[in-house]
Design a protein around this motif. Structure first.
Motif, mmCIF file in Angstrom:
data_model
loop_
_atom_site.group_PDB
_atom_site.id
_atom_site.type_symbol
_atom_site.label_atom_id
_atom_site.label_comp_id
_atom_site.label_asym_id
_atom_site.label_seq_id
_atom_site.Cartn_x
_atom_site.Cartn_y
_atom_site.Cartn_z
ATOM 1 N N VAL A 136 -6.914 -1.918 46.945
ATOM 2 C CA VAL A 136 -6.268 -0.619 46.732
ATOM 3 C C VAL A 136 -5.664 -0.546 45.328
ATOM 4 C CG1 VAL A 136 -4.343 0.865 47.429
ATOM 5 C CG2 VAL A 136 -5.790 -0.197 49.172
ATOM 6 N N ILE A 137 -4.917 -1.589 44.950
ATOM 7 C CA ILE A 137 -4.295 -1.613 43.623
ATOM 8 C C ILE A 137 -5.354 -1.612 42.527
ATOM 9 C CG2 ILE A 137 -2.810 -2.925 42.062
ATOM 10 C CD1 ILE A 137 -1.368 -1.597 44.412
ATOM 11 N N LEU A 138 -6.400 -2.406 42.717
ATOM 12 C CA LEU A 138 -7.465 -2.484 41.718
ATOM 13 C C LEU A 138 -8.183 -1.138 41.576
ATOM 14 C CD1 LEU A 138 -8.747 -4.568 39.829
ATOM 15 C CD2 LEU A 138 -10.412 -5.084 41.629
ATOM 16 N N LEU A 139 -8.383 -0.454 42.703
ATOM 17 C CA LEU A 139 -9.026 0.853 42.683
ATOM 18 C C LEU A 139 -8.212 1.845 41.858
ATOM 19 C CD1 LEU A 139 -11.166 2.879 43.744
ATOM 20 C CD2 LEU A 139 -9.677 3.241 45.733
ATOM 21 N N LEU A 140 -6.891 1.847 42.055
ATOM 22 C CA LEU A 140 -6.030 2.766 41.307
ATOM 23 C C LEU A 140 -5.980 2.398 39.821
ATOM 24 C CD1 LEU A 140 -3.062 3.128 43.843
ATOM 25 C CD2 LEU A 140 -4.923 4.736 43.419
ATOM 26 N N GLN A 141 -5.949 1.111 39.541
ATOM 27 C CA GLN A 141 -5.906 0.671 38.149
ATOM 28 C C GLN A 141 -7.180 1.038 37.398
ATOM 29 O OE1 GLN A 141 -5.125 -3.522 38.573
ATOM 30 N NE2 GLN A 141 -2.889 -3.249 38.537
ATOM 31 N N ARG A 142 -8.310 1.000 38.086
ATOM 32 C CA ARG A 142 -9.597 1.285 37.436
ATOM 33 C C ARG A 142 -9.903 2.785 37.397
ATOM 34 N NH1 ARG A 142 -8.619 -3.093 36.235
ATOM 35 N NH2 ARG A 142 -9.940 -4.956 36.273
ATOM 36 N N THR A 143 -9.053 3.606 38.008
ATOM 37 C CA THR A 143 -9.216 5.057 37.931
ATOM 38 C C THR A 143 -8.433 5.537 36.708
ATOM 39 O OG1 THR A 143 -9.350 5.192 40.357
ATOM 40 C CG2 THR A 143 -8.939 7.240 39.174
ATOM 41 N N LEU A 144 -9.113 5.740 35.616
ATOM 42 C CA LEU A 144 -8.456 5.999 34.336
ATOM 43 C C LEU A 144 -7.946 7.428 34.197
ATOM 44 C CD1 LEU A 144 -10.868 4.009 31.977
ATOM 45 C CD2 LEU A 144 -8.826 3.222 33.188
ATOM 46 N N ASN A 145 -8.635 8.403 34.806
ATOM 47 C CA ASN A 145 -8.199 9.791 34.720
ATOM 48 C C ASN A 145 -6.889 9.972 35.489
ATOM 49 O OD1 ASN A 145 -8.098 12.656 35.959
ATOM 50 N ND2 ASN A 145 -9.556 12.874 34.280
ATOM 51 N N LEU A 146 -5.878 10.558 34.844
ATOM 52 C CA LEU A 146 -4.547 10.686 35.433
ATOM 53 C C LEU A 146 -4.564 11.514 36.720
ATOM 54 C CD1 LEU A 146 -1.492 10.276 35.317
ATOM 55 C CD2 LEU A 146 -1.366 12.251 33.771
ATOM 56 N N LYS A 147 -5.257 12.645 36.693
ATOM 57 C CA LYS A 147 -5.328 13.498 37.889
ATOM 58 C C LYS A 147 -5.996 12.758 39.042
ATOM 59 C CE LYS A 147 -6.718 17.846 37.594
ATOM 60 N NZ LYS A 147 -7.616 19.017 37.462
ATOM 61 N N HIS A 148 -7.089 12.078 38.748
ATOM 62 C CA HIS A 148 -7.815 11.352 39.777
ATOM 63 C C HIS A 148 -6.965 10.225 40.361
ATOM 64 C CE1 HIS A 148 -11.831 12.658 37.701
ATOM 65 N NE2 HIS A 148 -11.167 13.667 38.238
ATOM 66 N N ARG A 149 -6.271 9.498 39.491
ATOM 67 C CA ARG A 149 -5.447 8.373 39.961
ATOM 68 C C ARG A 149 -4.289 8.872 40.828
ATOM 69 N NH1 ARG A 149 -4.860 6.184 35.506
ATOM 70 N NH2 ARG A 149 -2.718 6.643 34.883
ATOM 71 N N CYS A 150 -3.679 9.991 40.444
ATOM 72 C CA CYS A 150 -2.574 10.554 41.214
ATOM 73 C C CYS A 150 -3.069 11.026 42.587
ATOM 74 C CB CYS A 150 -1.944 11.713 40.448
ATOM 75 S SG CYS A 150 -0.457 12.380 41.212
ATOM 76 N N LEU A 151 -4.231 11.646 42.624
ATOM 77 C CA LEU A 151 -4.794 12.138 43.889
ATOM 78 C C LEU A 151 -5.086 10.976 44.836
ATOM 79 C CD1 LEU A 151 -7.376 14.999 44.234
ATOM 80 C CD2 LEU A 151 -7.600 12.947 45.613
ATOM 81 N N LEU A 152 -5.716 9.917 44.327
ATOM 82 C CA LEU A 152 -6.030 8.757 45.168
ATOM 83 C C LEU A 152 -4.758 8.061 45.643
ATOM 84 C CD1 LEU A 152 -9.102 7.121 43.353
ATOM 85 C CD2 LEU A 152 -9.081 8.687 45.302
ATOM 86 N N ALA A 153 -3.755 8.007 44.774
ATOM 87 C CA ALA A 153 -2.495 7.367 45.150
ATOM 88 C C ALA A 153 -1.829 8.113 46.304
ATOM 89 C CB ALA A 153 -1.555 7.310 43.944
ATOM 90 N N LEU A 154 -1.881 9.449 46.287
ATOM 91 C CA LEU A 154 -1.304 10.230 47.388
ATOM 92 C C LEU A 154 -2.147 10.106 48.655
ATOM 93 C CD1 LEU A 154 -0.068 13.529 45.667
ATOM 94 C CD2 LEU A 154 1.295 11.633 46.538
#
Length: 388
Positions: free
Chosen positions: A201-219
């Motif tokens: 999960v952490i690695l997935l978020l770290q490798r999602t470079l686009n800010l909008k995409h990373r925020c969406l996945l985190a939620l």
């Protein structure tokens, strides 16, 4: 050969496809997933490729290159494109029946997606009955139609269940539902959904470079949201003072509150300052809600960047959230409320996936070996072979 794949004919999306059938194995799954033409079907729960000579030949060469034995004995290559489906134009009487069914479903406040699904399933049955009144349909008429449809359209278990539900509702408009009490839906398939571990999960978020995409996945993960729920969020649904997220009109027309992770706050603040939105928290280029297909597309790219070979969908993050809650000792009743499940039986699935307690159980073979070592203290190298 290390692995074995069997190719079978299926019809999917009104076209002939070649299904890849194999026993579950992470290594083989990764090999199949990396083939450029392979796709995953939720309906048939398998990978598939287009059933044509060129693609199937490329697949065969690719799998053999990776030391996979391919059984294609039952596969028949489609010689020509399938005939386009015959478009049924409903009569005036049929249109009235379909419209009355739509009004009935909307009157019961079913969601728009459920109304559309049930109408699409009921309309062919109305045409099937033709001039015969719907109220005159017997249980045998309905059962024969269901058997015919399931066979011809190769319905999955879930589609089969939806068909039965749609027809039962249609017939309640015209006859006593008690007369259809013996018309039962097939049991749901029992399956274990894919779950990411904490590191993934952490690695997935770290490798999602686009800010909008990373925020969406985190939620999606930290709040256990469905993809439809995260895409429907409005800026006003975020209550930073109470550290809560208001999920409105979710599945089953239910609202619920879920806690926001404190670790998400810096990311959320950064995103909202960088992407000021109006109607939706996550908006597309036109100002409308972001699309689910876009989420799936960038999630697939992020998984590839994180070198995660599991088949991950937006719902995988919800499954992971629930499983991790159970593994951390959260009670089923609380998990049920956080997920917005109507029945505790649905939530109980995660007690079977959570494996923290199972991992802690010592394997009986290790116990036997250790006892053997204690019995023979002079030989410290007792193992599974006689020579050591």
């Amino acid at each position: 050969m290390s692995y074995r794949v069997t190719l079978q004919n299926i019809i999917h999306k009104n076209a002939p496809q070649a299904a890849l059938i194999f026993d579950y194995n992470e290594g083989l799954k990764a090999i199949v997933n990396q083939f450029k033409a392979s796709k995953w079907s939720r309906t048939h729960t398998c990978f598939y490729v287009s059933n044509n000579k060129v693609t199937c030949n490329e697949l065969y060469v690719y799998l053999r290159k990776h030391k996979v034995f391919v059984d294609y004995s039952n596969l028949k290559i489609a010689s020509e494109a399938p005939a386009p489906p015959v478009k049924i134009i409903p009569s005036v009487a049929e249109q009235k029946l379909i419209q009355s069914f739509k009004n009935f479903l909307e009157g019961r406040q079913y969601s728009r997606s459920t109304v559309a699904t049930y109408m699409n399933l009921a309309a062919p049955f109305i045409n099937y009955m033709k001039e015969q009144p719907i109220g005159g349909a017997t249980e045998d008429d309905v059962r024969l139609y269901i058997e015919k449809s399931v066979k011809e359209k190769n319905y999955s278990i879930s589609s089969h269940r939806q068909l039965v539900s749609a027809l039962k509702l249609l017939l309640t408009l015209h006859k006593n539902q008690q007369e259809l009490k013996d018309l039962v839906r097939p049991k749901k398939s029992t399956y274990r959904p894919v779950v990411l571990n904490h590191k993934e999960v952490i690695l997935l978020l770290q490798r999602t470079l686009n800010l909008k995409h990373r925020c969406l996945l985190a939620l999606l993960y930290s709040c256990g949201l469905r993809v439809s729920e995260v895409l429907a969020l409005q800026p006003s649904d975020i209550d930073l003072e109470r550290m809560q997220l208001h999920v409105r009109n979710a599945k089953g027309r239910k609202d619920r509150y879920v806690g926001i992770a404190s670790s998400v706050l810096p990311l959320l603040h950064n995103y909202r300052n960088s992407y000021p939105t109006r109607a939706y928290l996550f908006e597309g280029a036109t100002g409308k809600s972001y699309s689910a297909s876009s989420v799936r597309a960038f999630l697939k790219r992020s998984c590839k960047a994180a070198k995660i070979t599991k088949h991950v969908t937006p719902h995988t993050l919800r499954h992971s959230y629930a499983t991790h809650l159970v593994e951390n000792g959260t009670g089923i009743a609380h998990v049920q409320r956080l997920l917005g499940h109507s029945k505790p039986e649905t939530t109980m699935l995660y007690t079977h996936i959570a494996n923290a307690d199972l991992i802690a159980i010592e394997n009986p073979l290790d116990i036997a070996v250790n006892k053997n070592r204690l019995a023979d203290k002079d030989n410290k190298n007792i193992g599974l072979s006689e020579d050591h």
